[in-house]
Design a protein around this motif. Sequence first.
Motif, short mmCIF file in Angstrom:
data_model
loop_
_atom_site.label_atom_id
_atom_site.label_comp_id
_atom_site.label_asym_id
_atom_site.label_seq_id
_atom_site.Cartn_x
_atom_site.Cartn_y
_atom_site.Cartn_z
N PHE A 110 0.81 -1.23 0.00
CA PHE A 110 0.00 0.00 0.00
C PHE A 110 0.83 1.27 0.00
O PHE A 110 0.38 2.31 -0.43
CB PHE A 110 -0.98 0.02 1.18
N ASN A 111 2.08 1.19 0.48
CA ASN A 111 2.91 2.39 0.48
C ASN A 111 3.63 2.57 -0.85
O ASN A 111 4.37 3.52 -1.02
CB ASN A 111 3.89 2.38 1.65
N GLY A 112 3.40 1.68 -1.80
CA GLY A 112 3.92 1.83 -3.14
C GLY A 112 5.13 0.98 -3.47
O GLY A 112 5.45 0.80 -4.63
N TYR A 113 5.82 0.44 -2.48
CA TYR A 113 7.04 -0.32 -2.73
C TYR A 113 6.75 -1.81 -2.85
O TYR A 113 6.18 -2.40 -1.94
CB TYR A 113 8.08 -0.06 -1.65
N LYS A 121 -3.59 4.88 -3.21
CA LYS A 121 -4.19 6.21 -3.35
C LYS A 121 -4.66 6.73 -1.99
O LYS A 121 -4.42 7.89 -1.63
CB LYS A 121 -5.36 6.16 -4.33
N ALA A 122 -5.28 5.86 -1.21
CA ALA A 122 -5.74 6.25 0.13
C ALA A 122 -4.55 6.54 1.05
O ALA A 122 -4.60 7.47 1.86
CB ALA A 122 -6.63 5.15 0.72
N PHE A 123 -3.48 5.77 0.91
CA PHE A 123 -2.28 6.00 1.71
C PHE A 123 -1.66 7.35 1.37
O PHE A 123 -1.27 8.11 2.27
CB PHE A 123 -1.27 4.86 1.45
N LYS A 124 -1.58 7.68 0.09
CA LYS A 124 -0.98 8.95 -0.33
C LYS A 124 -1.80 10.14 0.14
O LYS A 124 -1.26 11.24 0.28
CB LYS A 124 -0.81 8.99 -1.85
N ALA A 125 -3.09 9.94 0.40
CA ALA A 125 -3.95 11.03 0.88
C ALA A 125 -3.75 11.33 2.36
O ALA A 125 -4.19 12.36 2.85
CB ALA A 125 -5.42 10.68 0.60
N LEU A 126 -3.07 10.42 3.08
CA LEU A 126 -2.80 10.64 4.50
C LEU A 126 -1.75 11.73 4.69
O LEU A 126 -0.95 12.00 3.80
CB LEU A 126 -2.29 9.35 5.14
N GLY A 163 2.75 12.38 8.68
CA GLY A 163 2.83 11.74 9.99
C GLY A 163 2.00 10.48 10.08
O GLY A 163 2.45 9.46 10.62
N ALA A 164 0.78 10.51 9.53
CA ALA A 164 -0.07 9.32 9.54
C ALA A 164 0.54 8.22 8.68
O ALA A 164 0.49 7.04 9.04
CB ALA A 164 -1.47 9.66 9.06
N GLN A 165 1.15 8.58 7.55
CA GLN A 165 1.84 7.59 6.73
C GLN A 165 2.95 6.91 7.52
O GLN A 165 3.08 5.69 7.49
CB GLN A 165 2.45 8.25 5.49
N THR A 166 3.73 7.71 8.24
CA THR A 166 4.83 7.15 9.04
C THR A 166 4.30 6.20 10.10
O THR A 166 4.86 5.12 10.31
CB THR A 166 5.65 8.29 9.68
N ILE A 167 3.20 6.56 10.75
CA ILE A 167 2.60 5.69 11.76
C ILE A 167 2.18 4.36 11.14
O ILE A 167 2.51 3.28 11.66
CB ILE A 167 1.38 6.37 12.41
N VAL A 168 1.46 4.42 10.03
CA VAL A 168 0.97 3.20 9.39
C VAL A 168 2.14 2.31 8.97
O VAL A 168 2.12 1.09 9.16
CB VAL A 168 0.07 3.53 8.17
N VAL A 169 3.19 2.92 8.43
CA VAL A 169 4.33 2.14 7.98
C VAL A 169 5.05 1.49 9.16
O VAL A 169 5.39 0.31 9.11
CB VAL A 169 5.28 3.00 7.13
N SER A 228 8.20 -3.78 2.36
CA SER A 228 7.71 -2.52 1.81
C SER A 228 7.95 -1.39 2.79
O SER A 228 8.34 -0.29 2.40
CB SER A 228 6.22 -2.62 1.48
N ALA A 229 7.72 -1.66 4.06
CA ALA A 229 7.93 -0.64 5.10
C ALA A 229 9.38 -0.22 5.16
O ALA A 229 9.69 0.98 5.23
CB ALA A 229 7.46 -1.17 6.46
N ARG A 230 10.28 -1.18 5.14
CA ARG A 230 11.71 -0.85 5.19
C ARG A 230 12.10 0.04 4.00
O ARG A 230 12.85 1.00 4.15
CB ARG A 230 12.55 -2.12 5.19
N ASN A 231 11.59 -0.29 2.82
CA ASN A 231 11.91 0.51 1.64
C ASN A 231 11.28 1.90 1.71
O ASN A 231 11.91 2.89 1.35
CB ASN A 231 11.48 -0.22 0.38
N PHE A 232 10.05 1.99 2.18
CA PHE A 232 9.40 3.29 2.33
C PHE A 232 10.19 4.15 3.31
O PHE A 232 10.49 5.32 3.01
CB PHE A 232 7.97 3.13 2.82
N LEU A 233 10.53 3.60 4.45
CA LEU A 233 11.26 4.38 5.45
C LEU A 233 12.62 4.83 4.91
O LEU A 233 13.04 5.97 5.14
CB LEU A 233 11.43 3.57 6.74
#
Length: 126
Positions: free
Chosen positions: A51-54, A79-84, A87-93, A107-112
């Motif tokens: 969901f974070n794109g990676y 799309k819903a993730f990008k609308a956050l 800070g909310a994206q960071t929490i979810v990841v 995916s989380a590791r790559n996003f971070l």
Amino acid sequence: MPLPTPPEDSGYDRATADDLARRHGAQDGDFPLADAYGAELDRHHAWGLPFNGYANAAGYGYVQEPTLGIARDGWDSHKAFKALTPGAQTIVVYRSLERGHDIDRESARNFLKHERGIIIHGNQPY
């Protein structure tokens, strides 16, 4: 194809994930947004999606591939993730690191790494 099975607890608690998100910029107002998004991931059986794109590009490593975030019911988790808020994206990841699906963790590791400049080494999720 069956829906993904619900993730199992990885042994890391949400309080740790939330504390790390706070240290990396999440504000109190971001937490209700992250909670609502997490509920949508549950409702659409989308925790196992990138969901974070990676996403893993068939042996080429992790790449930005948002089209793989479409749930079986058509909900666009990316799309819903990008609308956050950021800070909310960071929490979810960070919370996705505690989930049971490897795709969430990788995916989380790559996003971070690529979006927040936070590098997590080895198999240590935090």
